[in-house]
Design a protein around this motif. Structure first.
Motif, PDB file in Angstrom:
ATOM      1  N   CYS A   1      -4.701  -0.479   2.507  1.00 12.71           N
ATOM      2  CA  CYS A   1      -5.911   0.346   2.462  1.00 12.71           C
ATOM      3  C   CYS A   1      -6.969  -0.239   1.539  1.00 12.71           C
ATOM      4  N   SER A   2      -6.541  -1.016   0.557  1.00  9.06           N
ATOM      5  CA  SER A   2      -7.457  -1.642  -0.422  1.00  9.06           C
ATOM      6  C   SER A   2      -8.174  -0.615  -1.291  1.00  9.06           C
ATOM      7  N   ARG A   3      -7.600   0.598  -1.371  1.00  6.67           N
ATOM      8  CA  ARG A   3      -8.211   1.679  -2.149  1.00  6.67           C
ATOM      9  C   ARG A   3      -7.216   2.422  -3.046  1.00  6.67           C
ATOM     10  N   CYS A   4      -5.921   2.242  -2.828  1.00  2.89           N
ATOM     11  CA  CYS A   4      -4.930   2.980  -3.618  1.00  2.89           C
ATOM     12  C   CYS A   4      -4.605   2.206  -4.910  1.00  2.89           C
TER      13      CYS A   4
ATOM     14  N   CYS B   1      -2.706  -1.094  -4.291  1.00  3.68           N
ATOM     15  CA  CYS B   1      -3.591  -2.134  -3.745  1.00  3.68           C
ATOM     16  C   CYS B   1      -4.482  -2.682  -4.851  1.00  3.68           C
TER      17      CYS B   1
ATOM     18  N   CYS C   1       0.820  -1.221   0.000  1.00  2.41           N
ATOM     19  CA  CYS C   1       0.000   0.000   0.000  1.00  2.41           C
ATOM     20  C   CYS C   1       0.857   1.275   0.000  1.00  2.41           C
ATOM     21  N   VAL C   2       0.370   2.300  -0.693  1.00  4.14           N
ATOM     22  CA  VAL C   2       1.084   3.582  -0.695  1.00  4.14           C
ATOM     23  C   VAL C   2       0.350   4.647   0.135  1.00  4.14           C
ATOM     24  N   THR C   3      -0.751   4.274   0.760  1.00  2.00           N
ATOM     25  CA  THR C   3      -1.464   5.218   1.634  1.00  2.00           C
ATOM     26  C   THR C   3      -0.726   5.323   2.968  1.00  2.00           C
TER      27      THR C   3
HETATM   28 ZN   LIG Z   1      -3.352   0.889  -0.544  1.00  2.00          ZN
END
Ligand SMILES: [Zn+2]
Length: 399
Positions: free
Chosen positions: A313-316, A319, A296-298
């Motif tokens: 985060c499962s959003r970036c 991910c 993840c990069v968040t």
């Molecule tokens: Zn992420």
């Protein structure tokens, strides 16, 4: 204005737990110290006696200025040769805004004082390339002599500016993870913090993604009297070598690493024969990866708020790419501990669309992930089309 960037007053100090290296940097903005601090399960018994770490760390900043890089402490003969020749040619070809500079330093005689068993190190951040590096020699089943013995983690810019509290907290957490995983595997663990990133501000050409190989190598060579081979995990395969891909230095890693080898420490671009899909397929059956994978990069605090401590985060974008790949491989369910799998399947079409879009904009790694989902017949309804991505053959789901 000074006509040289000068590295001088080298000092190494050790106590029971910490080793400090420092030198003075003159002629590059304000007079300041460059320093590295090592914490190691081995106690770092054989400190570096060269200036390889400082000259590798300051090469790109000096090439930005066009000034001579002068070092009043000795450098390994092999490294000094390449610093004066092919290494600069390769870097200028990659980034034409850099200038060819003179390197004023002396070559040290070979250091024959340390005899040692073969030790092989690699960085460990719990990412896909890290897990691949750990197993890279095992996959060929050649010999146990080539097992990784040491895990490293470096704070040279990957965690943000050294002086910020959030950067320090992120690094401390990552170093703790590296240490505990090394303990579990019976390996040595080492962490290095440095203010090197302070010398890379002020020009986008010096951003971490354009300079990471030399920054990390400057920390790794501090162990040149302990480690024989350092496996540098590159994000890009041989098929993605691009000598002019100015936006990401990793595209030239497989060539660059052979030119920063010192007399005692050899750098190898690990797993460069495998692309991201193959690497993901290899780790998808690894129980440790299923509970530790971190792509993840968040920023960590935001991730904790979104999905809980220790999860992606499962959003970036990173991910999304990884989840699409694991979905295509039929292995995403096994990664519930680190990804929000339910959210992924709720938004699968939108997530796939984003990965496909990044691929269409030129990201070969995203394109490969999108293509794999299309090939497996798991992608949402058309109008998506499979695009060419670096001529790669797709691996089987069972690999
Ligand atoms: Zn992420």
């Amino acid at each position: 204005m000074s006509e040289a960037v000068c590295l001088k007053d080298f000092k190494t100090e050790q106590d029971a737990t910490i080793t400090n290296y420092q030198c003075l940097v003159l002629g590059y903005g304000d007079r300041r110290k460059l320093h590295y601090e090592i914490s190691s399960t081995t106690g770092h018994p054989h400190p570096s006696i060269t200036a390889n770490w400082a000259i590798l760390g300051m090469l790109l900043p000096a090439m930005r200025t066009g000034k001579t890089l002068r070092c009043d402490h000795g450098v390994s003969a092999l490294l000094l040769h390449f610093l004066r020749t092919d290494l600069q040619e390769l870097l200028i070809n990659f980034d034409p805004s850099l200038s060819r500079i003179d390197i004023d330093a002396d070559a040290l005689p070979p250091d024959l004082t340390v005899s040692k068993d073969i030790r092989i190190g690699t960085g460990f951040s719990a990412g896909i390339d890290s897990f691949n590096s750990l197993g890279v020699f095992c996959h060929s089943d050649t010999t146990s002599q080539l097992n990784v013995t040491d895990l490293f983690i470096f704070d040279v810019g990957a965690f943000g500016q050294h002086s910020s509290k959030s950067s320090r907290n992120s690094f401390t957490a990552a170093a703790g993870r590296t240490r505990s995983y090394a303990d579990r595997l019976g390996l040595h663990a080492h962490s290095v913090t440095s203010n090197l990133a302070d010398f890379y501000v002020g020009a986008s050409e010096l951003d971490f993604i354009r300079t990471h190989t030399l920054r990390n190598a400057s920390a790794a060579v501090l162990f040149e009297r302990e480690i024989d081979i350092y496996l540098y995990a590159s994000a890009f395969s041989y098929r993605e070598v691009d000598l002019k891909a100015k936006y990401a230095l990793g595209h030239i890693d497989s060539i660059l690493l052979s030119l920063i080898t010192t007399t005692q420490l050899r750098f190898i671009s690990s797993g460069a024969g495998s692309d991201r899909i193959k690497k993901t397929a290899l780790l998808s059956n690894d129980k440790d990866a299923q509970h530790m994978l971190d792509v993840c990069v968040t920023p960590t605090p935001r991730r904790s708020t979104l999905v809980g401590v220790g999860r992606n985060c499962s959003r970036c974008w990173k991910c999304y790419r990884t989840m699409v790949t694991l979905d295509a491989l039929g292995r995403l369910e096994e990664f519930r501990a680190v990804f929000d799998v339910d959210r992924y399947f709720q938004h699968r079409e939108a997530i796939f669309s984003q990965v496909h879009h990044r691929g269409a904009k030129g990201s070969s790694i995203d394109q490969a992930a999108a293509n794999l989902l299309l090939e497996r017949g798991l992608a949402p309804s058309p109008p998506y089309t499979r695009r060419r991505s670096a001529g790669r053959s797709l691996p089987c789901a069972s690999t």
